[in-house]
Scaffold this motif. Structure first.
Motif, PDB file in Angstrom:
ATOM      1  N   VAL A  78       0.832  -1.201   0.000  1.00  9.66           N
ATOM      2  CA  VAL A  78       0.000   0.000   0.000  1.00  9.66           C
ATOM      3  C   VAL A  78       0.870   1.256   0.000  1.00  9.66           C
ATOM      4  CG1 VAL A  78      -1.640   1.346   1.359  1.00  9.66           C
ATOM      5  CG2 VAL A  78      -2.002  -1.098   1.043  1.00  9.66           C
ATOM      6  N   GLY A  79       1.932   1.248   0.832  1.00  8.53           N
ATOM      7  CA  GLY A  79       2.820   2.401   0.857  1.00  8.53           C
ATOM      8  C   GLY A  79       3.481   2.655  -0.488  1.00  8.53           C
ATOM      9  N   ALA A  80       3.995   1.578  -1.114  1.00  9.10           N
ATOM     10  CA  ALA A  80       4.647   1.736  -2.420  1.00  9.10           C
ATOM     11  C   ALA A  80       3.642   2.102  -3.505  1.00  9.10           C
ATOM     12  CB  ALA A  80       5.373   0.437  -2.784  1.00  9.10           C
ATOM     13  N   PHE A  81       2.457   1.514  -3.446  1.00  8.47           N
ATOM     14  CA  PHE A  81       1.439   1.760  -4.466  1.00  8.47           C
ATOM     15  C   PHE A  81       1.016   3.226  -4.498  1.00  8.47           C
ATOM     16  CE2 PHE A  81      -3.079   1.870  -5.755  1.00  8.47           C
ATOM     17  CZ  PHE A  81      -2.982   1.300  -7.008  1.00  8.47           C
ATOM     18  N   PHE A  82       0.713   3.776  -3.342  1.00  5.64           N
ATOM     19  CA  PHE A  82       0.255   5.162  -3.305  1.00  5.64           C
ATOM     20  C   PHE A  82       1.414   6.142  -3.443  1.00  5.64           C
ATOM     21  CE2 PHE A  82      -3.455   3.097  -1.372  1.00  5.64           C
ATOM     22  CZ  PHE A  82      -4.456   3.695  -2.105  1.00  5.64           C
ATOM     23  N   ALA A  83       2.624   5.735  -3.081  1.00  3.67           N
ATOM     24  CA  ALA A  83       3.779   6.606  -3.300  1.00  3.67           C
ATOM     25  C   ALA A  83       4.039   6.793  -4.791  1.00  3.67           C
ATOM     26  CB  ALA A  83       5.012   6.029  -2.618  1.00  3.67           C
ATOM     27  N   VAL A  84       3.850   5.726  -5.555  1.00  2.00           N
ATOM     28  CA  VAL A  84       4.059   5.808  -7.000  1.00  2.00           C
ATOM     29  C   VAL A  84       2.907   6.544  -7.681  1.00  2.00           C
ATOM     30  CG1 VAL A  84       4.213   4.450  -9.126  1.00  2.00           C
ATOM     31  CG2 VAL A  84       5.503   3.747  -7.104  1.00  2.00           C
ATOM     32  N   THR A  85       1.661   6.165  -7.357  1.00  2.00           N
ATOM     33  CA  THR A  85       0.501   6.737  -8.043  1.00  2.00           C
ATOM     34  C   THR A  85       0.231   8.186  -7.654  1.00  2.00           C
ATOM     35  OG1 THR A  85      -0.939   5.767  -6.346  1.00  2.00           O
ATOM     36  CG2 THR A  85      -0.619   4.522  -8.365  1.00  2.00           C
TER      37      THR A  85
END
Length: 365
Positions: A78-85
């Motif tokens: 979740v952290g990586a997903f929203f950091a990228v998007t």
């Protein structure tokens, strides 16, 4: 003709499991070709859950409960997903728009440089050739600007779908992580109890997909991060956008590095000219590419993905043409799947199921 087909059928389709595998492959291909766009969130969630499963399994191997492994891996995702998007992609898009707005100035500078060539090298370049080249570049720049505007307007209508995906994909990833065994057992109920061919292919492809997909994600992150630090340290314009392109270029072996070199060199040239900073950029970029190809790739992938370069390029062209970016990303493991099926396919002349198991030491846990 019928006699030839009958002999071929008796030789390769004499087992029930072989026919079942053939039907499964046909159904999978038909679904991806016909409703692949509709299934995109589901397929993306399956791939992302598979990538995060390694972390969950590793934590469970240390004796932690399943819910702890699932929770930690999901929080990392979740952290990586929203950091990228929400962080990286908007920054790269803003820099892309800024770069598009500066293209006319870059073309003007390039036109001045090209105008000198006929005077210095009249035997190789004529004024008409340079004029045609400048006209073509201006037309392409105009098309690029129109494309940016069109895509921006089109993305407004797709904004709702993007928001749905941002909510749907994390939910699907969580359930795939938590109920992985339950889902696999449910799917196994539709298969025969004795399935040595399917188990053989599943075992080998689980290893190959784990090694390739997780290794490729790590390679993208490392190469992109190192490129961004180097470009930002040098003060290169559009550092985030160029670093993202360099990181994504590793998806396409051999070809990606060649393609992404052009924008990096052009941006550096239009920013500094033939100054020392430009040559430093070229050296730094070559060092990054060299370390990636000669140190990082052998460390991440070892010999688990053993395909000839010609087979890799053909797989990229074929699967990329069918399924776009997803096809490019998974071209190598899909080619490995085809290779595994060919070698494991039952035949009356041989028993490929007796082949030694794949080397599990090369898998990324």
């Amino acid at each position: 003709m019928l006699d030839i087909f009958n002999k071929w059928y008796k030789r390769y389709l004499f087992e029930e499991e072989a026919i079942l595998l053939l039907v499964m492959l046909a159904i999978s291909i038909a679904l991806l070709v016909t409703i692949g766009d509709i299934l995109a969130p589901l397929l993306a969630a399956m791939v992302l859950a598979f990538l995060m499963q390694g972390i969950s399994s590793k934590l469970q191997g240390y004796g932690l409960p399943q819910w702890v492994g699932v929770s930690v891996s999901f929080l990392i995702f979740v952290g990586a997903f929203f950091a990228v998007t929400l962080g990286l992609l908007p920054l790269a898009w803003r820099q892309f728009l800024s770069l598009a707005s500066e293209l006319p100035a870059m073309l003007g500078k390039g036109q001045q440089l090209l105008a000198v060539l006929p005077e210095r090298y009249p035997d190789f370049f004529s004024e008409q050739q340079m004029s045609d080249l400048v006209s073509m570049a201006q037309a392409e720049a105009a098309n690029l600007g129109q494309f940016v505007v069109t895509q921006g307007l089109a993305n407004i209508s797709g904004l709702f779908s993007l928001m749905v995906y941002m909510i749907l994909i994390p939910i699907l990833v969580f359930f795939f992580l938590r109920d992985r065994e339950l889902i696999l057992n449910w799917l196994g109920e539709f298969l025969p109890e004795k399935r040595p061919l399917l188990k053989r292919i599943w075992s080998e492809m689980n290893l190959q997909f784990a090694n390739y997909a997780r290794g490729k994600v790590i390679e993208i992150i490392v190469v992109g991060a190192v490129s961004y630090v180097a470009f930002a340290w040098m003060g290169l314009n559009y550092a985030a956008l160029l670093a993202l392109l360099v990181g994504l270029s590793v998806i396409i072996p051999y070809i990606g590095a060649v393609i992404v070199t052009l924008p990096v060199v052009l941006v550096g040239f239009f920013q500094w000219g033939f100054a020392s900073e430009f040559y430093t950029l070229c050296v730094v970029y070559l060092v990054i590419q060299g370390l990636d190809g000669n140190v990082l790739v052998p460390f991440l992938f070892s010999e688990a993905v053993n395909l000839h370069p010609v087979a890799i390029i053909l797989a990229i062209l074929f699967f990329g043409g069918i399924w776009g970016m997803w096809g490019v990303f998974f071209a190598i493991p899909l080619a490995t799947l085809i290779k595994a099926i060919i070698y494991a396919w039952p035949s009356r002349d041989s028993n490929p199921l007796e082949l030694p198991p794949p080397d599990t030491e090369t898998a990324l846990e």
